[in-house]
Motif scaffolding. Sequence first.
Motif, PDB file in Angstrom:
ATOM      1  N   ARG A   1       0.817  -1.207   0.000  1.00  0.00           N
ATOM      2  CA  ARG A   1       0.000   0.000   0.000  1.00  0.00           C
ATOM      3  C   ARG A   1       0.857   1.266   0.000  1.00  0.00           C
ATOM      4  O   ARG A   1       0.406   2.334   0.428  1.00  0.00           O
ATOM      5  N   THR A   2       2.079   1.148  -0.494  1.00  0.00           N
ATOM      6  CA  THR A   2       2.963   2.311  -0.502  1.00  0.00           C
ATOM      7  C   THR A   2       2.690   3.235  -1.684  1.00  0.00           C
ATOM      8  O   THR A   2       3.158   4.380  -1.678  1.00  0.00           O
ATOM      9  N   ARG A   3       1.951   2.751  -2.678  1.00  0.00           N
ATOM     10  CA  ARG A   3       1.651   3.570  -3.850  1.00  0.00           C
ATOM     11  C   ARG A   3       0.163   3.477  -4.146  1.00  0.00           C
ATOM     12  O   ARG A   3      -0.625   3.250  -3.250  1.00  0.00           O
ATOM     13  N   HIS A   4      -0.228   3.621  -5.386  1.00  0.00           N
ATOM     14  CA  HIS A   4      -1.641   3.621  -5.742  1.00  0.00           C
ATOM     15  C   HIS A   4      -2.294   2.273  -5.459  1.00  0.00           C
ATOM     16  O   HIS A   4      -1.755   1.219  -5.826  1.00  0.00           O
ATOM     17  N   VAL A   5      -3.467   2.305  -4.821  1.00  0.00           N
ATOM     18  CA  VAL A   5      -4.299   1.120  -4.622  1.00  0.00           C
ATOM     19  C   VAL A   5      -5.705   1.472  -5.113  1.00  0.00           C
ATOM     20  O   VAL A   5      -6.295   2.449  -4.652  1.00  0.00           O
ATOM     21  N   PRO A   6      -6.271   0.713  -6.052  1.00  0.00           N
ATOM     22  CA  PRO A   6      -7.609   1.020  -6.563  1.00  0.00           C
ATOM     23  C   PRO A   6      -8.657   0.964  -5.453  1.00  0.00           C
ATOM     24  O   PRO A   6      -8.531   0.182  -4.499  1.00  0.00           O
ATOM     25  N   PRO A   7      -9.730   1.752  -5.570  1.00  0.00           N
ATOM     26  CA  PRO A   7     -10.781   1.750  -4.550  1.00  0.00           C
ATOM     27  C   PRO A   7     -11.578   0.450  -4.571  1.00  0.00           C
ATOM     28  O   PRO A   7     -11.730  -0.183  -5.623  1.00  0.00           O
ATOM     29  N   PRO A   8     -12.119   0.031  -3.425  1.00  0.00           N
ATOM     30  CA  PRO A   8     -12.841  -1.243  -3.361  1.00  0.00           C
ATOM     31  C   PRO A   8     -14.139  -1.274  -4.168  1.00  0.00           C
ATOM     32  O   PRO A   8     -14.613  -2.348  -4.530  1.00  0.00           O
ATOM     33  N   ASP A   9     -14.724  -0.105  -4.451  1.00  0.00           N
ATOM     34  CA  ASP A   9     -15.990  -0.067  -5.195  1.00  0.00           C
ATOM     35  C   ASP A   9     -15.769   0.172  -6.687  1.00  0.00           C
ATOM     36  O   ASP A   9     -16.708   0.531  -7.404  1.00  0.00           O
ATOM     37  N   LEU A  10     -14.560  -0.060  -7.165  1.00  0.00           N
ATOM     38  CA  LEU A  10     -14.255   0.265  -8.556  1.00  0.00           C
ATOM     39  C   LEU A  10     -15.157  -0.485  -9.533  1.00  0.00           C
ATOM     40  O   LEU A  10     -15.650   0.087 -10.502  1.00  0.00           O
ATOM     41  N   ALA A  11     -15.377  -1.775  -9.313  1.00  0.00           N
ATOM     42  CA  ALA A  11     -16.158  -2.572 -10.262  1.00  0.00           C
ATOM     43  C   ALA A  11     -17.562  -2.011 -10.437  1.00  0.00           C
ATOM     44  O   ALA A  11     -18.052  -1.887 -11.569  1.00  0.00           O
ATOM     45  N   ALA A  12     -18.222  -1.656  -9.340  1.00  0.00           N
ATOM     46  CA  ALA A  12     -19.598  -1.169  -9.431  1.00  0.00           C
ATOM     47  C   ALA A  12     -19.680   0.110 -10.255  1.00  0.00           C
ATOM     48  O   ALA A  12     -20.535   0.254 -11.141  1.00  0.00           O
TER      49      ALA A  12
END
Length: 283
Positions: free
Chosen positions: A136-147
Motif C-alpha cells: 500500500r505504498t503507492r496507488h491502490v484502486p478503490p474497493p468499489d471500482l467494479a460497481a
Amino acid sequence: MITTHSVTSADGTKIAYDRYVPTGGSRGTVILVGGAFSYRKFPKMVELAELLVRSYGLTVINHDRRGRGDSGDSPDRYDAAQEVDDLAALLAAEGGTAALFGWSSGAVLALRAAGSGRIPGISRVVAFEPPFVVDRTRHVPPPDLAATLHQLVAADRRSQTVRYFMTKAIGVPAPFVGLMRITPMWSKLTAVAGSTPHDWAVMAEYMKGRPLDPADWNGVRVPVLVLSGGRSDALLRTAAGAATAVLPDARHTEIPKLSHNPDVRLLAPPAGEFLTTHAAPTT
C-alpha cells in the motif's frame, strides 16, 4: 504472410485474430495477449508480431480480446474464466500447442490461463509488467471500482469510463489523462472503453495492496519470463519481482531503457530468445 480468422469461444463469443506466418518453417507459435485498451491493430502489438515473425521465425497469433476490435462481447458478464476460454479456443484452432506473451493485464490473464489447468497446450509464458499491487505504498484502486465501472459502461459513457479506469484502476494522474483527451489517441481509447470491465475481472483480486499468495500460482508449471522496464513506475518493477518470487519456474529480466509504453525493438529480443529456446520446429 498475414491472414485473418475467427474462432468461437465456449460461450459463443466470436474472437477475431490475425495469423502471422514466417517464411520457411516455424519455430513455434505464440499468442499475444494485450492489456487494457489494447487491440490487435494497436501499432505496438503489430510491431511486436512482425518482429517476432521476422527475427525469430515464430508464428504469431494476434487477437482482439473480447469487447474489442472485431471480436464479440458478453455485456454484463465479466469473468476471467471467459477469457481463459477464449485463449483455449485460439490455441485449439492453432494446433493445440502455443506459448503466450501477455502485456500488463494481459500478462496476468496469460498467467491465470497457464495456471488454470484447463489449457495443457500452453508451453511457456512471457509476462511483460503484470500490474500487481502488492503493498500500500503507492496507488491502490478503490474497493468499489467494479460497481462504478460497470455503471459507466452500461450507460455508454465512454470518455468518463476511460478517465475513471485510468485514474482509479491504473493510477494515472488526472492532469495527464486530461492532456490525453486532446490527442488523437483518445478516440482509440474510447472505442474500446467497454472492454475495461474484462480487464478488471482479470486483475481485481491482485490489486488490493497485499502480497501475492503463492498458492494462487502453484498451477503455473511452465517456464515463465517476467519482463519489466527500468524506466517504468516503481509499482510495476515491484510487481515483476513479486510475480517472479511466487511462480514455480520463473526468471525476471529488467530492460534498462524500457518503459510500460515500450520501445518494441528492446522488448522483442529477450522475449523472442526465450520463446525459441528449446522450441521444437514445426513445418
